[in-house]
Every structure is written in C-alpha cells, then in structure tokens.
Design an enzyme around this catalytic site. Sequence first.
Site, mmCIF file in Angstrom:
data_model
loop_
_atom_site.group_PDB
_atom_site.id
_atom_site.type_symbol
_atom_site.label_atom_id
_atom_site.label_comp_id
_atom_site.label_asym_id
_atom_site.label_seq_id
_atom_site.Cartn_x
_atom_site.Cartn_y
_atom_site.Cartn_z
ATOM 1 N N SER A 122 0.811 -1.223 0.000
ATOM 2 C CA SER A 122 0.000 0.000 0.000
ATOM 3 C C SER A 122 0.843 1.272 0.000
ATOM 4 O O SER A 122 0.330 2.348 -0.301
ATOM 5 C CB SER A 122 -0.961 0.014 1.197
ATOM 6 O OG SER A 122 -0.257 0.115 2.416
ATOM 7 N N LYS A 159 0.638 4.474 7.076
ATOM 8 C CA LYS A 159 -0.062 5.307 6.094
ATOM 9 C C LYS A 159 0.367 6.768 6.262
ATOM 10 O O LYS A 159 0.980 7.148 7.256
ATOM 11 C CB LYS A 159 -1.585 5.218 6.296
ATOM 12 C CG LYS A 159 -2.186 3.842 6.014
ATOM 13 C CD LYS A 159 -2.164 3.481 4.553
ATOM 14 C CE LYS A 159 -2.874 2.154 4.280
ATOM 15 N NZ LYS A 159 -2.103 0.997 4.805
#
Length: 205
Positions: A122, A159
Amino acid sequence: MRPLTPRQAEILDLIKRNIADTGMPPTRAEIARRLGFKSANAAEEHLKALAKKGCIEIMPGTSRGIKLTQEEEPEDLGLPLIGQVAAGEPILAQEHVEQHYQVDPSMFRPSADFLLRVRGDSMKDIGILEGDLLAVHKVEQARNGQIVVARVEDDVTVKRFEKRGSTVYLHAENEEYSPIVVDLTTQSLSIEGLAVGVIRNGDWQ
C-alpha cells in the site's frame, strides 16, 4: 548499593528487560499492569525507593523518565523488530519483539526506536515495499502529511496521516487503495510512531 527487597529486584529486572527488548523503559502504568499493582502510583513509590538505593534515576515530566545508573546499564541489543501486534497490547510489549538488529538508531533523523516489518504494497509509490524493515521513531502525535504507524481499533497500519476536524484519513501511497477513514467520535485511533527510514529487505541480515 543497599540490598533490594524482592519486589524492588523484580521491578529493576523488568526495567532492564524492557530497555533491552524495546530500547526504552516502561511507563508507570505498564509496570503496574505487568506486576499486578492497583495503580501507577504504587509503581511510582517502588521507583522512588530504587532511586534512593542508586539503581535508577527518575527524570520528571515524562511517563518513561526512568534511567538506569551506569553500573546497571544493560548490554545494547540493538533495535527491536516488532512482529505481530496483539489486540490491546502496547506495540513495544516484550512479547511482540521478534529479534534485535544491530542498527545504530542515530542513522535516522529523528532517531529510530524500533523496526516494523512492512506487510503489503500500500506504500510502494514512496519506496516502502513488502518485507522492508521500517525504522520508526516513537511518538503519540502526528502532523498532516507525515508517514505514521497508526493503530485503528486493533489493527496496526503504515499510512500518510491527515486530520480534518474529528476525522482522520490514513492515505495509502498506491492508487489501488482507498484511504482508511476514522471517525474519532466513534472509533479509536492511536499514533505509535513516525516512519524515519527504510532498510531494504535483504540488505540487513
């Protein structure tokens, strides 16, 4: 050094093991939880006794303000590599440490406190790849745009952080992934640290 009571010796050993495993001392609350005290205040009283006996120094104003005296300093084991994180447990809990790597924390700015193995792709667009070791500086707050290790409910993720009012957006760096949206009024989120560097998989064995 004056002799220690069995309980004081137990606490001193816990402090040494925590520093050896995580690179930092435990908080008062962690000591209380692990040793079954009813409150962090009970742990504080034992810490004061250890300080009087010359085993530790207490640094006011911080929850981890415990420093071993030079004669009690443990061997440097390097940065801990964190594996699977159990629900509800601190990320640096002893049981999460898979092994230690002899990496100088000062290689990174700010200095690294632990390593986390990257799972998934990701964050691949900024060079954080599956299997990499992510160097993490332990903090509890983050600014918009920073790459964070965050715990959402019981899941830990890496993230890019963005907060708007009472909503946090955790953005992937891969267009195939949608942001994780966290409503702070109904969901729990904690910042475990900031990404400060990457050790490529296979570069450090």
